[in-house]
Motif scaffolding. Structure first.
Motif, PDB file in Angstrom:
ATOM      1  N   THR A  54      56.724   3.070 -21.289  1.00 45.24           N
ATOM      2  CA  THR A  54      55.261   1.680 -21.403  1.00 45.24           C
ATOM      3  C   THR A  54      56.020   1.884 -19.933  1.00 45.24           C
ATOM      4  O   THR A  54      56.773   1.135 -19.326  1.00 45.24           O
ATOM      5  N   TYR A  55      55.117   1.211 -19.131  1.00 42.38           N
ATOM      6  CA  TYR A  55      54.837   0.619 -17.376  1.00 42.38           C
ATOM      7  C   TYR A  55      55.177  -0.944 -17.243  1.00 42.38           C
ATOM      8  O   TYR A  55      54.171  -1.248 -17.699  1.00 42.38           O
ATOM      9  N   THR A  56      56.438  -1.403 -17.548  1.00 44.00           N
ATOM     10  CA  THR A  56      56.656  -2.450 -17.513  1.00 44.00           C
ATOM     11  C   THR A  56      57.432  -2.580 -15.667  1.00 44.00           C
ATOM     12  O   THR A  56      56.689  -1.820 -15.259  1.00 44.00           O
ATOM     13  N   ASP A  57      57.721  -3.993 -15.890  1.00 42.24           N
ATOM     14  CA  ASP A  57      57.910  -4.516 -14.401  1.00 42.24           C
ATOM     15  C   ASP A  57      59.612  -3.562 -14.234  1.00 42.24           C
ATOM     16  O   ASP A  57      59.591  -2.611 -12.898  1.00 42.24           O
ATOM     17  N   PHE A  58      60.145  -3.245 -14.790  1.00 42.56           N
ATOM     18  CA  PHE A  58      61.441  -2.209 -14.956  1.00 42.56           C
ATOM     19  C   PHE A  58      60.937  -0.955 -14.068  1.00 42.56           C
ATOM     20  O   PHE A  58      61.075  -0.355 -13.012  1.00 42.56           O
ATOM     21  N   ILE A  59      59.532  -0.261 -14.993  1.00 40.24           N
ATOM     22  CA  ILE A  59      59.522   0.706 -14.031  1.00 40.24           C
ATOM     23  C   ILE A  59      58.844   1.351 -13.140  1.00 40.24           C
ATOM     24  O   ILE A  59      59.238   1.784 -11.948  1.00 40.24           O
ATOM     25  N   ASP A  60      58.475   0.175 -12.675  1.00 41.40           N
ATOM     26  CA  ASP A  60      57.778  -0.410 -11.597  1.00 41.40           C
ATOM     27  C   ASP A  60      58.907  -0.159 -10.259  1.00 41.40           C
ATOM     28  O   ASP A  60      58.202   0.760  -9.148  1.00 41.40           O
ATOM     29  N   GLY A  61      59.161  -1.066 -10.660  1.00 41.20           N
ATOM     30  CA  GLY A  61      60.205  -1.020  -9.729  1.00 41.20           C
ATOM     31  C   GLY A  61      61.215   0.576  -9.518  1.00 41.20           C
ATOM     32  O   GLY A  61      61.678   0.376  -8.281  1.00 41.20           O
ATOM     33  N   LEU A  62      61.610   0.696 -10.544  1.00 36.00           N
ATOM     34  CA  LEU A  62      61.901   2.313 -10.290  1.00 36.00           C
ATOM     35  C   LEU A  62      61.672   3.204  -9.745  1.00 36.00           C
ATOM     36  O   LEU A  62      61.824   4.063  -8.510  1.00 36.00           O
ATOM     37  N   ALA A  63      60.214   3.014 -10.220  1.00 37.71           N
ATOM     38  CA  ALA A  63      59.759   4.111  -9.099  1.00 37.71           C
ATOM     39  C   ALA A  63      59.416   3.993  -7.668  1.00 37.71           C
ATOM     40  O   ALA A  63      59.723   4.262  -7.015  1.00 37.71           O
ATOM     41  N   GLY A  64      59.345   2.504  -7.588  1.00 36.69           N
ATOM     42  CA  GLY A  64      59.648   1.237  -5.980  1.00 36.69           C
ATOM     43  C   GLY A  64      60.542   2.478  -5.233  1.00 36.69           C
ATOM     44  O   GLY A  64      60.725   2.636  -4.016  1.00 36.69           O
ATOM     45  N   LEU A  65      61.510   1.720  -5.662  1.00 34.93           N
ATOM     46  CA  LEU A  65      63.206   2.505  -5.215  1.00 34.93           C
ATOM     47  C   LEU A  65      63.287   3.916  -4.969  1.00 34.93           C
ATOM     48  O   LEU A  65      63.885   4.226  -3.996  1.00 34.93           O
ATOM     49  N   GLY A  66      62.545   4.858  -6.049  1.00 37.33           N
ATOM     50  CA  GLY A  66      62.943   6.029  -5.754  1.00 37.33           C
ATOM     51  C   GLY A  66      62.036   6.571  -4.725  1.00 37.33           C
ATOM     52  O   GLY A  66      62.190   7.382  -4.273  1.00 37.33           O
ATOM     53  N   SER A  67      60.816   5.770  -4.615  1.00 38.05           N
ATOM     54  CA  SER A  67      60.070   6.537  -3.334  1.00 38.05           C
ATOM     55  C   SER A  67      60.318   6.615  -2.200  1.00 38.05           C
ATOM     56  O   SER A  67      60.447   6.795  -1.579  1.00 38.05           O
ATOM     57  N   ILE A  68      60.865   5.315  -2.067  1.00 35.16           N
ATOM     58  CA  ILE A  68      61.372   4.853  -0.653  1.00 35.16           C
ATOM     59  C   ILE A  68      62.942   4.931  -0.603  1.00 35.16           C
ATOM     60  O   ILE A  68      63.380   5.841   0.772  1.00 35.16           O
ATOM     61  N   ILE A  69      63.312   5.350  -1.419  1.00 34.18           N
ATOM     62  CA  ILE A  69      64.840   6.545  -0.651  1.00 34.18           C
ATOM     63  C   ILE A  69      64.191   7.782  -0.488  1.00 34.18           C
ATOM     64  O   ILE A  69      64.822   8.290   0.405  1.00 34.18           O
ATOM     65  N   LEU A  70      62.920   8.691  -1.687  1.00 33.67           N
ATOM     66  CA  LEU A  70      63.168   9.647  -1.069  1.00 33.67           C
ATOM     67  C   LEU A  70      62.281   9.962   0.521  1.00 33.67           C
ATOM     68  O   LEU A  70      62.583  11.053   1.221  1.00 33.67           O
ATOM     69  N   VAL A 248      56.301   3.677   4.000  1.00 38.71           N
ATOM     70  CA  VAL A 248      55.297   4.021   5.685  1.00 38.71           C
ATOM     71  C   VAL A 248      57.138   3.201   6.196  1.00 38.71           C
ATOM     72  O   VAL A 248      58.322   3.664   7.024  1.00 38.71           O
ATOM     73  N   GLY A 249      57.583   1.705   6.126  1.00 39.96           N
ATOM     74  CA  GLY A 249      58.860   1.465   6.167  1.00 39.96           C
ATOM     75  C   GLY A 249      60.147   2.168   6.813  1.00 39.96           C
ATOM     76  O   GLY A 249      60.729   2.593   6.879  1.00 39.96           O
ATOM     77  N   ALA A 250      59.764   3.138   4.973  1.00 40.85           N
ATOM     78  CA  ALA A 250      61.522   3.328   4.875  1.00 40.85           C
ATOM     79  C   ALA A 250      62.127   4.665   5.538  1.00 40.85           C
ATOM     80  O   ALA A 250      62.451   5.711   5.779  1.00 40.85           O
ATOM     81  N   PHE A 251      60.280   5.902   5.518  1.00 38.94           N
ATOM     82  CA  PHE A 251      60.490   6.611   7.228  1.00 38.94           C
ATOM     83  C   PHE A 251      60.611   6.579   8.269  1.00 38.94           C
ATOM     84  O   PHE A 251      61.576   7.017   9.059  1.00 38.94           O
TER      85      PHE A 251
END
Length: 252
Positions: A54-70, A248-251
């Motif tokens: 399910t799309y929980t806050d944890f999943i949302d945060g994890l997706a954000g972290l992954g995108s930033i690191i990528l 964009v900031g992480a990039f």
């Protein structure tokens, strides 16, 4: 008992990683990018079909972290001059204006009101720089001129999309354009991109090189990595503060 187990962070995390591996295997079988496989498998196990995740806050945060690191890692492959090109500005402008107008006209043809049509056009201006960058990285094409054009235009596109969204919000809220507010937002967004890119290009590499020779880094080699990640998340935070995407900031 089973429902309690499946709702835990540990189960969700292990299942996510298992699904990601499945996505890689699927992509290999169909000779496509790993991103395609991950998206397809994610659709199956997500709320759309099986509902195992399910799309929980944890999943949302994890997706954000992954995108930033990528995007942070991909940013290492570029220099400021690779994206500071007027041609990329033209590409980004066309990539915003054409979908915006096209989406607006299509919505009007389907009988929607003016404000709904404007927002549909605005939704079509958004790009997915994270997916694009990852596919180019997998293909080994990040250093090709067309890849630099795509990434450079996507960064500028994110800022332009912010401007478009602001215009739509003003029109829907008051029916008028707050020119001063939009100008301030433009200056703030482009100012962050320019200053952030210059600081990242001129000062941070020198600081990291200096840190490499210090006693604390010789004793704790992971210190530089932790510091670099701190900078990445700080840039991401600043980007969100001015209204543009954190990735964009992480990039930068």
């Amino acid at each position: 008992m089973f429902e309690e187990l499946t709702s835990t962070i540990e189960f969700q995390m292990s299942l996510l990683l298992f699904v990601a591996l499945g996505g890689y295997l699927l992509a290999t079988r169909i000779h496509q990018s790993a991103v395609i496989g991950e998206i397809l498998v994610g659709l199956v196990v997500g709320p759309s079909i099986l509902g195992l995740i399910t799309y929980t806050d944890f999943i949302d945060g994890l997706a954000g972290l992954g995108s930033i690191i990528l995007l942070f890692v991909i940013g290492f492959e570029f220099e400021v001059r690779d994206i500071a090109n007027w041609k990329y500005c033209v590409i980004a402008l066309v990539g915003v204006v054409v979908p915006w107008i096209g989406g607006y006209l299509c919505a009007m043809l389907f009988g929607m009101d003016f404000y709904s049509a404007i927002f549909i056009g605005t939704a079509l201006t958004a790009t997915s720089i994270a997916i694009t960058a990852n596919v180019l990285r997998e293909m080994g094409k990040l250093h090709q001129p067309f890849a630099k054009a795509i990434i450079g235009a996507a960064v500028i596109d994110d800022v332009l999309s912010l401007i478009v969204l602001s215009v739509c919000q003003d029109l829907s809220a008051t029916g008028e354009l707050a020119v001063s507010g939009i100008l301030f937002m433009i200056i703030k967004a482009f100012g962050f991109v320019i200053v952030g890119a210059l600081v990242g290009a001129k000062f941070i590499p020198k600081l990291l090189n200096w840190m490499d020779g210090t006693r604390i880094v010789r004793k704790f080699p992971e210190f530089v990595f932790i510091f670099a990640m701190m900078i990445a998340f700080f840039y991401a935070m600043c980007a969100e503060a001015v209204g543009i995407s954190a990735i964009v900031g992480a990039f930068l």
